[in-house]
Motif scaffolding. Structure first.
Motif, short mmCIF file in Angstrom:
data_model
loop_
_atom_site.label_atom_id
_atom_site.label_comp_id
_atom_site.label_asym_id
_atom_site.label_seq_id
_atom_site.Cartn_x
_atom_site.Cartn_y
_atom_site.Cartn_z
N GLU A 1 -0.55 -24.03 34.75
CA GLU A 1 0.44 -24.44 35.75
C GLU A 1 0.04 -25.78 36.39
O GLU A 1 0.87 -26.69 36.51
CB GLU A 1 0.55 -23.36 36.83
CG GLU A 1 1.49 -23.68 37.97
CD GLU A 1 1.44 -22.62 39.06
OE1 GLU A 1 1.82 -22.95 40.19
OE2 GLU A 1 1.02 -21.48 38.80
N LYS A 2 -1.22 -25.91 36.75
CA LYS A 2 -1.69 -27.16 37.36
C LYS A 2 -1.61 -28.32 36.36
O LYS A 2 -1.21 -29.43 36.73
CB LYS A 2 -3.13 -26.99 37.85
CG LYS A 2 -3.24 -26.06 39.04
CD LYS A 2 -4.69 -25.79 39.40
CE LYS A 2 -4.77 -24.74 40.50
NZ LYS A 2 -6.15 -24.33 40.76
N PHE A 3 -1.99 -28.05 35.11
CA PHE A 3 -1.92 -29.07 34.07
C PHE A 3 -0.48 -29.58 33.91
O PHE A 3 -0.25 -30.79 33.85
CB PHE A 3 -2.43 -28.50 32.74
CG PHE A 3 -2.11 -29.35 31.55
CD1 PHE A 3 -2.88 -30.46 31.25
CD2 PHE A 3 -1.05 -29.04 30.73
CE1 PHE A 3 -2.58 -31.25 30.15
CE2 PHE A 3 -0.74 -29.81 29.63
CZ PHE A 3 -1.51 -30.92 29.34
N LEU A 4 0.48 -28.66 33.84
CA LEU A 4 1.87 -29.06 33.64
C LEU A 4 2.41 -29.83 34.84
O LEU A 4 3.19 -30.78 34.66
CB LEU A 4 2.74 -27.82 33.36
CG LEU A 4 2.45 -27.13 32.02
CD1 LEU A 4 3.25 -25.84 31.91
CD2 LEU A 4 2.72 -28.05 30.85
N LYS A 5 1.98 -29.48 36.04
CA LYS A 5 2.40 -30.22 37.24
C LYS A 5 1.85 -31.64 37.23
O LYS A 5 2.56 -32.60 37.52
CB LYS A 5 1.95 -29.50 38.51
CG LYS A 5 2.79 -28.31 38.87
CD LYS A 5 2.30 -27.68 40.15
CE LYS A 5 3.10 -26.44 40.48
NZ LYS A 5 2.60 -25.80 41.71
N VAL A 6 0.57 -31.78 36.89
CA VAL A 6 -0.05 -33.11 36.84
C VAL A 6 0.62 -33.95 35.77
O VAL A 6 0.95 -35.12 35.99
CB VAL A 6 -1.57 -33.00 36.58
CG1 VAL A 6 -2.17 -34.35 36.23
CG2 VAL A 6 -2.27 -32.40 37.78
N LYS A 7 0.87 -33.35 34.61
CA LYS A 7 1.52 -34.07 33.51
C LYS A 7 2.91 -34.55 33.93
O LYS A 7 3.28 -35.71 33.68
CB LYS A 7 1.61 -33.17 32.29
CG LYS A 7 2.16 -33.87 31.07
CD LYS A 7 2.12 -32.95 29.86
CE LYS A 7 2.63 -33.71 28.65
NZ LYS A 7 3.68 -33.04 27.96
N ALA A 8 3.68 -33.69 34.57
CA ALA A 8 5.03 -34.06 35.01
C ALA A 8 4.98 -35.18 36.05
O ALA A 8 5.79 -36.11 36.01
CB ALA A 8 5.75 -32.84 35.58
N THR A 9 4.01 -35.11 36.95
CA THR A 9 3.88 -36.14 37.98
C THR A 9 3.51 -37.49 37.37
O THR A 9 4.10 -38.52 37.72
CB THR A 9 2.82 -35.72 39.02
OG1 THR A 9 3.21 -34.48 39.61
CG2 THR A 9 2.68 -36.78 40.11
N VAL A 10 2.58 -37.49 36.43
CA VAL A 10 2.19 -38.75 35.78
C VAL A 10 3.34 -39.31 34.96
O VAL A 10 3.57 -40.53 34.96
CB VAL A 10 0.92 -38.54 34.93
CG1 VAL A 10 0.60 -39.79 34.12
CG2 VAL A 10 -0.27 -38.17 35.81
N GLU A 11 4.09 -38.45 34.29
CA GLU A 11 5.27 -38.91 33.54
C GLU A 11 6.29 -39.53 34.49
O GLU A 11 6.90 -40.55 34.17
CB GLU A 11 5.90 -37.76 32.77
CG GLU A 11 5.09 -37.34 31.55
CD GLU A 11 5.59 -36.07 30.89
OE1 GLU A 11 6.36 -35.31 31.52
OE2 GLU A 11 5.18 -35.83 29.74
#
Length: 104
Positions: A72-82
């Motif tokens: 969940e944290k990984f996907l949030k960070v990825k979405a934020t960086v995108e």
């Protein structure tokens, strides 16, 4: 999220917590796209045994995620960086965002 993608991601994060036998069978289903019958024959167990093992692995991996929330944290960070990459007008910020995404 599509089930097979979710299984792959959960395995990436928590697969090392499974036993070697569980990892082999789970990889054959999720990563190698083998049928339950093929795996059963290869492993010397019943098709139902493979099915049950996959279900137990799915429950275990989801249990780890429900406690640790790494995916969940990984996907949030990825979405934020995108999002940073999309909205940034500075090329240096876009390059940095792309670098972070590559490392994820």
């Amino acid at each position: 999220m599509e089930k097979i993608v979710e299984q792959g991601l959960l395995y990436d994060f928590y697969g090392e917590l499974l036993t070697p036998h569980q990892r082999r069978v789970y990889e054959d289903v999720v990563l190698n796209d083998m049928s339950l019958s093929e795996i059963a024959e290869e492993q010397g167990i019943s098709r139902q045994g493979v099915h049950d093992l996959i279900r137990r692995c799915d429950r275990a991996l989801k249990g780890y995620e429900s406690r640790l929330h790494l995916l969940e944290k990984f996907l949030k960070v990825k979405a934020t960086v995108e999002q940073i990459e999309r909205v940034s007008s500075e090329e240096s910020v876009k390059l940095l965002a792309r670098k972070i995404l590559e490392e994820l």
